[in-house]
Enzyme design. Structure first.
Site, PDB file in Angstrom:
ATOM      1  N   ARG A 164       0.823  -1.219   0.000  1.00 53.83           N
ATOM      2  CA  ARG A 164       0.000   0.000   0.000  1.00 53.83           C
ATOM      3  C   ARG A 164       0.851   1.260   0.000  1.00 53.83           C
ATOM      4  NH1 ARG A 164      -3.588  -0.188   4.913  1.00 53.83           N
ATOM      5  NH2 ARG A 164      -1.746  -1.232   5.715  1.00 53.83           N
ATOM      6  N   ASN A 181      -6.225  -2.662   2.043  1.00 54.93           N
ATOM      7  CA  ASN A 181      -6.217  -4.113   2.170  1.00 54.93           C
ATOM      8  C   ASN A 181      -7.651  -4.610   2.266  1.00 54.93           C
ATOM      9  OD1 ASN A 181      -3.437  -4.362   2.209  1.00 54.93           O
ATOM     10  ND2 ASN A 181      -3.292  -4.334   4.434  1.00 54.93           N
TER      11      ASN A 181
END
Length: 91
Positions: free
Chosen positions: A20, A38
């Site tokens: 990320r 996520n």
């Protein structure tokens, strides 16, 4: 150039490997807006808006991701831009 939205789902070893953070950096460098997060099933979801060429570059980059990632799949869907984002963030 008209903006578009790209919805990407990235599979493989993509959680717990800074995927990320690297995605946020890459998307920001490309001038995109949206988010990365996520998912409970182990995938990473990316919703990005911007020019099509920048979205194509992000999608290609997703196959590499962070140095510790092992990407096994990237699914992609194109949609009209929503203009509902300001910057690119990690959720």
């Amino acid at each position: 150039m008209a903006w578009q939205q790209r919805h990407l789902l990235v599979e493989g070893r993509v959680q717990g490997v800074s995927y990320r953070a690297y995605t946020e950096r890459k998307a920001t460098d490309l001038g995109l807006q949206g988010y990365v997060r996520n998912l409970p099933d182990g995938r990473v979801e990316i919703v990005a808006e911007g020019p099509e060429d920048a979205l194509d570059k992000l999608e290609q980059w997703c196959w590499q991701g962070s140095p510790a990632a092992n990407v096994t799949g990237v699914s992609s869907a194109k949609q009209p831009a929503s203009d509902g984002f300001s910057g690119f963030v990690t959720r």
